[in-house]
Scaffold this motif. Structure first.
Motif, mmCIF file in Angstrom:
data_model
loop_
_atom_site.group_PDB
_atom_site.id
_atom_site.type_symbol
_atom_site.label_atom_id
_atom_site.label_comp_id
_atom_site.label_asym_id
_atom_site.label_seq_id
_atom_site.Cartn_x
_atom_site.Cartn_y
_atom_site.Cartn_z
ATOM 1 N N GLY A 165 0.791 -1.221 0.000
ATOM 2 C CA GLY A 165 0.000 0.000 0.000
ATOM 3 C C GLY A 165 0.823 1.271 0.000
ATOM 4 N N ALA A 166 2.130 1.161 0.213
ATOM 5 C CA ALA A 166 2.986 2.349 0.208
ATOM 6 C C ALA A 166 3.208 2.838 -1.214
ATOM 7 C CB ALA A 166 4.327 2.033 0.866
ATOM 8 N N LYS A 167 3.131 4.144 -1.389
ATOM 9 C CA LYS A 167 3.419 4.783 -2.669
ATOM 10 C C LYS A 167 4.573 5.746 -2.443
ATOM 11 C CE LYS A 167 -1.302 4.353 -4.442
ATOM 12 N NZ LYS A 167 -2.480 5.068 -4.996
ATOM 13 N N VAL A 168 5.748 5.285 -2.828
ATOM 14 C CA VAL A 168 6.985 6.008 -2.517
ATOM 15 C C VAL A 168 7.411 6.845 -3.717
ATOM 16 C CG1 VAL A 168 9.380 5.807 -1.766
ATOM 17 C CG2 VAL A 168 7.683 4.109 -1.010
ATOM 18 N N VAL A 169 7.581 8.140 -3.498
ATOM 19 C CA VAL A 169 8.152 9.006 -4.522
ATOM 20 C C VAL A 169 9.580 9.319 -4.078
ATOM 21 C CG1 VAL A 169 7.213 11.112 -3.450
ATOM 22 C CG2 VAL A 169 7.914 11.143 -5.851
ATOM 23 N N THR A 186 -3.843 10.518 -10.914
ATOM 24 C CA THR A 186 -4.239 9.156 -10.556
ATOM 25 C C THR A 186 -3.298 8.496 -9.558
ATOM 26 O OG1 THR A 186 -3.005 8.295 -12.455
ATOM 27 C CG2 THR A 186 -5.333 8.832 -12.804
ATOM 28 N N TRP A 187 -2.310 9.215 -9.063
ATOM 29 C CA TRP A 187 -1.320 8.601 -8.161
ATOM 30 C C TRP A 187 -0.939 9.603 -7.079
ATOM 31 C CZ3 TRP A 187 3.751 8.589 -6.322
ATOM 32 C CH2 TRP A 187 4.271 7.348 -5.901
ATOM 33 N N GLN A 188 -1.216 9.273 -5.836
ATOM 34 C CA GLN A 188 -0.923 10.148 -4.704
ATOM 35 C C GLN A 188 0.135 9.509 -3.808
ATOM 36 O OE1 GLN A 188 -2.205 13.296 -3.214
ATOM 37 N NE2 GLN A 188 -0.348 12.807 -2.076
ATOM 38 N N PRO A 189 1.352 10.103 -3.715
ATOM 39 C CA PRO A 189 2.382 9.508 -2.854
ATOM 40 C C PRO A 189 2.002 9.587 -1.382
ATOM 41 C CG PRO A 189 3.088 11.674 -3.612
ATOM 42 C CD PRO A 189 1.821 11.354 -4.346
ATOM 43 N N ASN A 190 2.439 8.587 -0.615
ATOM 44 C CA ASN A 190 2.259 8.651 0.844
ATOM 45 C C ASN A 190 3.565 8.489 1.607
ATOM 46 O OD1 ASN A 190 2.709 5.871 0.623
ATOM 47 N ND2 ASN A 190 0.527 5.370 0.745
ATOM 48 N N MET A 191 4.694 8.361 0.886
ATOM 49 C CA MET A 191 6.025 8.336 1.490
ATOM 50 C C MET A 191 6.997 9.057 0.567
ATOM 51 S SD MET A 191 5.781 6.716 4.396
ATOM 52 C CE MET A 191 7.515 6.536 4.792
ATOM 53 N N ILE A 192 7.985 9.746 1.168
ATOM 54 C CA ILE A 192 9.005 10.467 0.401
ATOM 55 C C ILE A 192 10.376 9.930 0.783
ATOM 56 C CG2 ILE A 192 10.149 12.697 0.040
ATOM 57 C CD1 ILE A 192 7.474 14.058 0.533
ATOM 58 N N LEU A 193 11.180 9.587 -0.219
ATOM 59 C CA LEU A 193 12.580 9.226 -0.006
ATOM 60 C C LEU A 193 13.418 10.246 -0.757
ATOM 61 C CD1 LEU A 193 14.808 7.430 1.047
ATOM 62 C CD2 LEU A 193 14.468 5.906 -0.887
ATOM 63 N N ASP A 194 14.125 11.091 -0.016
ATOM 64 C CA ASP A 194 14.792 12.242 -0.619
ATOM 65 C C ASP A 194 16.292 12.205 -0.339
ATOM 66 O OD1 ASP A 194 14.838 14.536 -2.135
ATOM 67 O OD2 ASP A 194 13.608 15.728 -0.779
ATOM 68 N N ASP A 195 17.044 12.826 -1.247
ATOM 69 C CA ASP A 195 18.494 12.943 -1.094
ATOM 70 C C ASP A 195 18.878 14.362 -1.506
ATOM 71 O OD1 ASP A 195 21.225 12.793 -1.070
ATOM 72 O OD2 ASP A 195 21.366 10.925 -2.180
ATOM 73 N N GLY A 196 18.914 15.260 -0.535
ATOM 74 C CA GLY A 196 19.228 16.652 -0.823
ATOM 75 C C GLY A 196 18.092 17.610 -0.522
ATOM 76 N N LYS A 210 -1.153 15.952 3.351
ATOM 77 C CA LYS A 210 -2.259 15.426 4.137
ATOM 78 C C LYS A 210 -2.270 13.894 4.123
ATOM 79 C CE LYS A 210 -5.239 19.449 3.329
ATOM 80 N NZ LYS A 210 -6.525 19.918 2.733
ATOM 81 N N LYS A 211 -1.747 13.292 3.048
ATOM 82 C CA LYS A 211 -1.735 11.835 2.932
ATOM 83 C C LYS A 211 -0.339 11.235 3.089
ATOM 84 C CE LYS A 211 -5.833 11.487 -0.018
ATOM 85 N NZ LYS A 211 -6.399 10.934 -1.290
ATOM 86 N N ILE A 212 0.679 12.063 3.206
ATOM 87 C CA ILE A 212 2.046 11.559 3.339
ATOM 88 C C ILE A 212 2.324 11.208 4.792
ATOM 89 C CG2 ILE A 212 4.487 12.205 3.197
ATOM 90 C CD1 ILE A 212 3.821 13.752 0.657
ATOM 91 N N LYS A 213 2.820 9.988 5.020
ATOM 92 C CA LYS A 213 3.077 9.495 6.372
ATOM 93 C C LYS A 213 4.451 9.883 6.893
ATOM 94 C CE LYS A 213 -0.012 5.490 6.499
ATOM 95 N NZ LYS A 213 -0.117 4.052 6.860
ATOM 96 N N GLY A 214 5.390 10.117 5.988
ATOM 97 C CA GLY A 214 6.709 10.463 6.479
ATOM 98 C C GLY A 214 7.712 10.715 5.376
ATOM 99 N N ILE A 215 8.834 11.327 5.771
ATOM 100 C CA ILE A 215 9.935 11.656 4.866
ATOM 101 C C ILE A 215 11.192 10.957 5.370
ATOM 102 C CG2 ILE A 215 11.373 13.514 3.928
ATOM 103 C CD1 ILE A 215 9.032 15.437 4.594
#
Length: 602
Positions: A217-221, A292-302, A318-323
């Protein structure tokens, strides 16, 4: 048998699974006893001697906001069989041929003209593709050309058409990606398979996730370097149940063939080597701006992806659980947002986790600094005078490697603790101005801005090599060199000579961007440690009960740091000693860890 077939058979012979002993539980869960609110930390001075003050309110038009640079060139390209044919005797300048009377004569020598690129091109000239312009500043022609690394499969004769103007589809008919050339997917797949052999922890996570999907269920951008190692991470996240969309955090680090392999595998990837800054932000926008695609997790570098969402699509939080953030620069931005009360989701500071600091920053840079300098300049290190700006973990690794090669190493520092460490390690602590006229190599590792300014550059000796090992291209004031009186001469990929009117020249590497990922490769095993840390941080934030993490910046739980390390020990056939019940009681520890308190400094 062709060269390609032989190389393929050799590669297949090397792709064997590395056994991994399963001595630890599948996915560690943070004990409830640790739910005591955020573990707040100040930015680690050992990691960066002088943190960059990058305002969270910066916008793409702000010259202080540059795409975070990290880049890892690609594997060596095998020569095409057609390129190995014997040249025409009439054109090879001396190949013998037979006359009509039977005598052997020498072919007439053809005059060859060596053509050089225009060495006096305008410093701010750049190609115009359908009227696109940079969002922040104009870059020189040489900086926006997509030069193929010597270690890249990318063919230099590729169509120069921007990927944004191409219509490409993978074998399944999907076109939800934007890369250089989808036809390079087979090469990229080989690179990914090779990387898997040096990333045992991620492969172990995949095996242990066969029965459970902790990221279902995780949608990671994501916005990181797109290399073979990152591809292993992305495919691991997918195996754990996540959907992924990805952009590059550095305009030079993308391996085009790996991006092609990911696109062929169904991943939505938007990146190619040699993007303009306009392309950079466009790719990030394509990752997140999808109805059609809403992220709920962010993986960032910078921090660029997080910054872009805050500025353009704040409602997404509002729908993102964490960074999850892994760089010094990105962590500083998160702390700034937290301090200003603008951080609206929990964030995990992976950069200051032990497994990132002590392994990626130290051991990785200890090897990759020499690799990057050798590939670009062929310099001999013995006897060279080198100044390393910053003695955090990155600086420590660079200094240790250069000292071992026989270089005379100076260090600049602002932190008295790091400075004292440098002195105790046998390095002379100086101010940059004291040695700038005599050193042969200048390396920045601070995470700050304007560490090497135009005044320093003007005083450097002829032939001095200048490079940056920090994440962002802010440490060397490259913008001050883009003036009409100075001539930029591109001598090879990622290597520019900056020539002064009196003939003096300095050697600038990767235009001041991250050297090791722009000009060399990074040890895959070290990246396995970092990537596993990122994966576990995503699992922790995504599965954490509501209320465990507030809208603040947290360190990775110590138990997870230890778990990451334990997953890599079987590679060395290492055997941990176990505490007896009596010993555990004496130390007041759980036999299974964590073994050190949060304040312990390794």
């Amino acid at each position: 048998m062709s060269v390609q077939v032989v190389a393929a058979k050799m590669a297949e012979g090397e792709l064997k699974d590395i056994p991994c002993k399963e001595q630890t539980p599948a996915f560690p869960v943070t004990p409830r006893t640790e739910d005591k609110g955020p573990i707040k930390t100040e930015p680690n001075a050992a990691a960066t001697s002088s943190p960059a003050v990058l305002g969270a309110e910066s916008v793409p038009g702000d010259p202080n906001l540059n795409p975070s640079p990290i880049s890892s060139p690609n594997p060596v390209k095998m020569p095409q069989a057609s390129a190995m044919k014997r040249p025409d005797p009439q054109q090879n300048g001396g190949e013998p041929f037979v006359n009509t009377d039977g005598t052997v004569a020498e072919a007439p020598r053809m005059k060859k003209q060596i053509q050089f690129a225009d060495q006096k091109q305008e410093f701010n000239k750049r190609p115009s593709k359908i009227g696109r312009r940079s969002l922040s500043r104009s870059i020189s022609q040489s900086s926006t050309d997509s030069y193929s690394s010597a270690a890249s499969y990318t063919d230099s004769s590729d169509d120069e058409t921007s990927p944004r103007d191409k219509q490409q589809k993978n074998s399944k008919g999907s076109s939800d990606f934007c890369i250089k050339n989808i036809k390079q997917a087979d090469f990229g797949r080989r690179e990914i398979e090779i990387a898997e052999q040096e990333m045992p922890a991620l492969m172990a996570l995949r095996k242990r996730a066969q029965g459970e999907k902790p990221l279902a269920g995780a949608k990671v951008v994501g916005c990181t370097h797109i290399t073979a190692q990152t591809a292993v991470l992305m495919e691991t996240l997918s195996a754990l149940g996540a959907q992924c969309r990805w952009a590059a955090c550095n305009i030079y680090s993308t391996q085009n063939e790996v991006a092609a392999a990911l696109a062929e595998g169904g991943f939505s990837v938007f990146a190619w080597k040699g993007e303009s800054e306009d392309d950079f932000w466009w790719c990030i926008d394509r990752c997140v701006n999808l109805e059609t695609w809403q992220p709920n997790m962010i993986l960032d570098d910078g921090g660029d992806l997080t910054h872009w969402i805050y500025k353009k699509y704040p409602s997404m939080f509002k729908k993102i659980k964490g960074i999850v953030e892994e760089s010094v620069t990105g962590v500083h931005r998160l702390y700034q947002l937290s301090k200003a009360g603008k951080l609206c989701v929990p964030a995990m500071n992976v950069n200051d986790s032990v497994t990132k600091q002590k392994f990626d920053n130290l051991y990785c840079c200890r090897e990759s600094i020499l690799d990057g300098l050798k590939r670009t300049t062929d310099v001999m290190f013995g006897g060279k005078q080198v100044v390393v700006c910053g003695y955090g973990e990155v600086g420590k690794g660079c200094c240790a490697a250069l000292k071992a090669m026989g270089s005379i190493v100076y260090v600049t520092e602002i932190d008295p603790i790091c400075a004292l460490q440098a002195c105790m390690d046998g390095f002379r602590l100086v101010k940059l101005g004291e040695v700038i006229r005599q050193v042969d190599i200048v390396i920045t590792c601070t995470g700050n801005k304007n560490v090497v300014v135009r005044e320093n550059l003007d005083r450097m000796k002829n032939g001095c090599i200048v490079c940056n090992m920090g994440h962002s291209n802010t440490e060397i004031d490259v913008a001050s060199l883009r003036t009409p009186e100075l001539t930029w001469e591109r001598v090879r990929s990622q290597v520019d000579h900056i020539i002064w009117p009196d003939g003096k020249r300095i050697v600038l590497l990767a235009e001041g961007r991250l050297l090791n990922l722009s000009c060399s490769t990074v040890p895959t095993f070290v990246l396995s440690i970092t990537a596993t840390t990122q994966a576990l941080a995503l699992i922790e934030l995504y599965n954490a009960p509501e209320g465990r993490y507030k809208q603040d910046v947290y360190l990775l739980p110590k138990k997870m740091d230890e778990y990451v390390a334990s997953l890599h020990l079987p590679t060395f056939d290492a055997h941990l000693t176990e505490l007896s019940d009596e010993q555990a009681k004496y130390l007041g520890l759980n036999k299974n860890g964590p073994f050190k308190p949060n304040y312990y400094r390794y």
